[in-house]
Design a protein around this motif. Structure first.
Motif, PDB file in Angstrom:
ATOM      1  N   LEU A  27       0.831  -1.199   0.000  1.00 33.21           N
ATOM      2  CA  LEU A  27       0.000   0.000   0.000  1.00 33.21           C
ATOM      3  C   LEU A  27       0.871   1.256   0.000  1.00 33.21           C
ATOM      4  O   LEU A  27       0.624   2.190  -0.773  1.00 33.21           O
ATOM      5  CB  LEU A  27      -0.930  -0.001   1.200  1.00 33.21           C
ATOM      6  CG  LEU A  27      -1.761   1.262   1.404  1.00 33.21           C
ATOM      7  CD1 LEU A  27      -2.778   1.421   0.290  1.00 33.21           C
ATOM      8  CD2 LEU A  27      -2.421   1.238   2.752  1.00 33.21           C
ATOM      9  N   PHE A  28       1.880   1.298   0.861  1.00 31.71           N
ATOM     10  CA  PHE A  28       2.765   2.461   0.901  1.00 31.71           C
ATOM     11  C   PHE A  28       3.523   2.635  -0.405  1.00 31.71           C
ATOM     12  O   PHE A  28       3.721   3.761  -0.870  1.00 31.71           O
ATOM     13  CB  PHE A  28       3.749   2.355   2.062  1.00 31.71           C
ATOM     14  CG  PHE A  28       3.117   2.605   3.401  1.00 31.71           C
ATOM     15  CD1 PHE A  28       2.172   3.600   3.574  1.00 31.71           C
ATOM     16  CD2 PHE A  28       3.466   1.836   4.489  1.00 31.71           C
ATOM     17  CE1 PHE A  28       1.593   3.829   4.803  1.00 31.71           C
ATOM     18  CE2 PHE A  28       2.900   2.058   5.718  1.00 31.71           C
ATOM     19  CZ  PHE A  28       1.962   3.049   5.892  1.00 31.71           C
ATOM     20  N   ALA A  29       3.957   1.536  -1.020  1.00 32.39           N
ATOM     21  CA  ALA A  29       4.667   1.632  -2.296  1.00 32.39           C
ATOM     22  C   ALA A  29       3.758   2.181  -3.391  1.00 32.39           C
ATOM     23  O   ALA A  29       4.162   3.053  -4.164  1.00 32.39           O
ATOM     24  CB  ALA A  29       5.216   0.267  -2.696  1.00 32.39           C
ATOM     25  N   ILE A  30       2.529   1.725  -3.441  1.00 30.72           N
ATOM     26  CA  ILE A  30       1.581   2.204  -4.444  1.00 30.72           C
ATOM     27  C   ILE A  30       1.266   3.685  -4.220  1.00 30.72           C
ATOM     28  O   ILE A  30       1.233   4.477  -5.174  1.00 30.72           O
ATOM     29  CB  ILE A  30       0.292   1.357  -4.426  1.00 30.72           C
ATOM     30  CG1 ILE A  30       0.584  -0.040  -4.963  1.00 30.72           C
ATOM     31  CG2 ILE A  30      -0.826   2.009  -5.220  1.00 30.72           C
ATOM     32  CD1 ILE A  30      -0.558  -1.014  -4.794  1.00 30.72           C
ATOM     33  N   LEU A  31       1.048   4.079  -2.964  1.00 32.38           N
ATOM     34  CA  LEU A  31       0.780   5.491  -2.676  1.00 32.38           C
ATOM     35  C   LEU A  31       1.966   6.374  -3.020  1.00 32.38           C
ATOM     36  O   LEU A  31       1.808   7.475  -3.551  1.00 32.38           O
ATOM     37  CB  LEU A  31       0.400   5.664  -1.206  1.00 32.38           C
ATOM     38  CG  LEU A  31      -0.973   5.166  -0.808  1.00 32.38           C
ATOM     39  CD1 LEU A  31      -1.164   5.285   0.696  1.00 32.38           C
ATOM     40  CD2 LEU A  31      -2.049   5.917  -1.541  1.00 32.38           C
ATOM     41  N   PHE A  32       3.195   5.902  -2.748  1.00 28.14           N
ATOM     42  CA  PHE A  32       4.389   6.661  -3.082  1.00 28.14           C
ATOM     43  C   PHE A  32       4.490   6.864  -4.591  1.00 28.14           C
ATOM     44  O   PHE A  32       4.745   7.976  -5.054  1.00 28.14           O
ATOM     45  CB  PHE A  32       5.637   5.952  -2.564  1.00 28.14           C
ATOM     46  CG  PHE A  32       6.906   6.584  -3.038  1.00 28.14           C
ATOM     47  CD1 PHE A  32       7.351   7.766  -2.488  1.00 28.14           C
ATOM     48  CD2 PHE A  32       7.642   5.997  -4.053  1.00 28.14           C
ATOM     49  CE1 PHE A  32       8.516   8.366  -2.934  1.00 28.14           C
ATOM     50  CE2 PHE A  32       8.815   6.578  -4.507  1.00 28.14           C
ATOM     51  CZ  PHE A  32       9.247   7.770  -3.945  1.00 28.14           C
ATOM     52  N   PHE A  33       4.295   5.799  -5.361  1.00 25.49           N
ATOM     53  CA  PHE A  33       4.389   5.919  -6.809  1.00 25.49           C
ATOM     54  C   PHE A  33       3.295   6.812  -7.377  1.00 25.49           C
ATOM     55  O   PHE A  33       3.528   7.586  -8.306  1.00 25.49           O
ATOM     56  CB  PHE A  33       4.384   4.551  -7.489  1.00 25.49           C
ATOM     57  CG  PHE A  33       5.678   3.824  -7.349  1.00 25.49           C
ATOM     58  CD1 PHE A  33       6.863   4.372  -7.804  1.00 25.49           C
ATOM     59  CD2 PHE A  33       5.725   2.588  -6.744  1.00 25.49           C
ATOM     60  CE1 PHE A  33       8.067   3.722  -7.671  1.00 25.49           C
ATOM     61  CE2 PHE A  33       6.925   1.911  -6.594  1.00 25.49           C
ATOM     62  CZ  PHE A  33       8.096   2.482  -7.064  1.00 25.49           C
ATOM     63  N   LEU A  34       2.092   6.756  -6.831  1.00 24.92           N
ATOM     64  CA  LEU A  34       1.016   7.636  -7.296  1.00 24.92           C
ATOM     65  C   LEU A  34       1.334   9.101  -7.004  1.00 24.92           C
ATOM     66  O   LEU A  34       1.137   9.968  -7.858  1.00 24.92           O
ATOM     67  CB  LEU A  34      -0.305   7.244  -6.650  1.00 24.92           C
ATOM     68  CG  LEU A  34      -0.967   5.993  -7.193  1.00 24.92           C
ATOM     69  CD1 LEU A  34      -2.196   5.644  -6.382  1.00 24.92           C
ATOM     70  CD2 LEU A  34      -1.324   6.168  -8.652  1.00 24.92           C
ATOM     71  N   LEU A  35       1.829   9.383  -5.805  1.00 26.36           N
ATOM     72  CA  LEU A  35       2.203  10.757  -5.479  1.00 26.36           C
ATOM     73  C   LEU A  35       3.385  11.223  -6.314  1.00 26.36           C
ATOM     74  O   LEU A  35       3.434  12.382  -6.745  1.00 26.36           O
ATOM     75  CB  LEU A  35       2.518  10.874  -3.989  1.00 26.36           C
ATOM     76  CG  LEU A  35       1.320  10.797  -3.064  1.00 26.36           C
ATOM     77  CD1 LEU A  35       1.772  10.753  -1.609  1.00 26.36           C
ATOM     78  CD2 LEU A  35       0.374  11.942  -3.298  1.00 26.36           C
ATOM     79  N   PHE A  36       4.332  10.343  -6.566  1.00 23.35           N
ATOM     80  CA  PHE A  36       5.488  10.689  -7.387  1.00 23.35           C
ATOM     81  C   PHE A  36       5.068  11.019  -8.812  1.00 23.35           C
ATOM     82  O   PHE A  36       5.468  12.046  -9.371  1.00 23.35           O
ATOM     83  CB  PHE A  36       6.498   9.539  -7.381  1.00 23.35           C
ATOM     84  CG  PHE A  36       7.692   9.784  -8.242  1.00 23.35           C
ATOM     85  CD1 PHE A  36       8.662  10.686  -7.855  1.00 23.35           C
ATOM     86  CD2 PHE A  36       7.836   9.118  -9.451  1.00 23.35           C
ATOM     87  CE1 PHE A  36       9.769  10.928  -8.657  1.00 23.35           C
ATOM     88  CE2 PHE A  36       8.929   9.339 -10.259  1.00 23.35           C
ATOM     89  CZ  PHE A  36       9.896  10.252  -9.861  1.00 23.35           C
ATOM     90  N   ILE A  37       4.227  10.177  -9.397  1.00 23.24           N
ATOM     91  CA  ILE A  37       3.767  10.399 -10.768  1.00 23.24           C
ATOM     92  C   ILE A  37       2.942  11.683 -10.846  1.00 23.24           C
ATOM     93  O   ILE A  37       3.085  12.477 -11.781  1.00 23.24           O
ATOM     94  CB  ILE A  37       2.960   9.186 -11.268  1.00 23.24           C
ATOM     95  CG1 ILE A  37       3.891   8.006 -11.490  1.00 23.24           C
ATOM     96  CG2 ILE A  37       2.194   9.514 -12.533  1.00 23.24           C
ATOM     97  CD1 ILE A  37       3.183   6.709 -11.760  1.00 23.24           C
ATOM     98  N   THR A  38       2.102  11.924  -9.842  1.00 22.04           N
ATOM     99  CA  THR A  38       1.287  13.137  -9.831  1.00 22.04           C
ATOM    100  C   THR A  38       2.146  14.388  -9.724  1.00 22.04           C
ATOM    101  O   THR A  38       1.918  15.377 -10.438  1.00 22.04           O
ATOM    102  CB  THR A  38       0.282  13.087  -8.672  1.00 22.04           C
ATOM    103  OG1 THR A  38      -0.499  11.902  -8.796  1.00 22.04           O
ATOM    104  CG2 THR A  38      -0.607  14.305  -8.658  1.00 22.04           C
TER     105      THR A  38
END
Length: 71
Positions: free
Chosen positions: A37-48
């Motif tokens: 979950l943390f990895a997915i949230l990090f990648f989403l925030l990074f891409i955004t």
């Protein structure tokens, strides 16, 4: 993805009896899913954030359509 075989196991499989997620040869236990979950949230925030910053740079300064409209 259960049809792809890596190291004798399917590439993506959730074993309910043992509470394990087999993901491309690695095993993730259910109590470790918060890391996913943390990895997915990090990648989403990074891409955004990258899209917000570099999208503004591209559309504001580098886009050839903007230059052609000004000409």
């Amino acid at each position: 993805m259960p049809f792809l075989v890596i190291n004798g196991q399917s590439a993506l499989r959730f074993d309910i009896a043992e509470l394990k997620l087999y993901f491309f040869g690695s095993v993730i236990w259910v109590n470790e899913l918060y890391l996913v979950l943390f990895a997915i949230l990090f990648f989403l925030l990074f891409i955004t954030s990258v899209t917000a910053v570099f999208g503004r740079v591209w559309c504001g300064w580098l886009c050839p359509q903007t230059v052609l409209l000004d000409l």
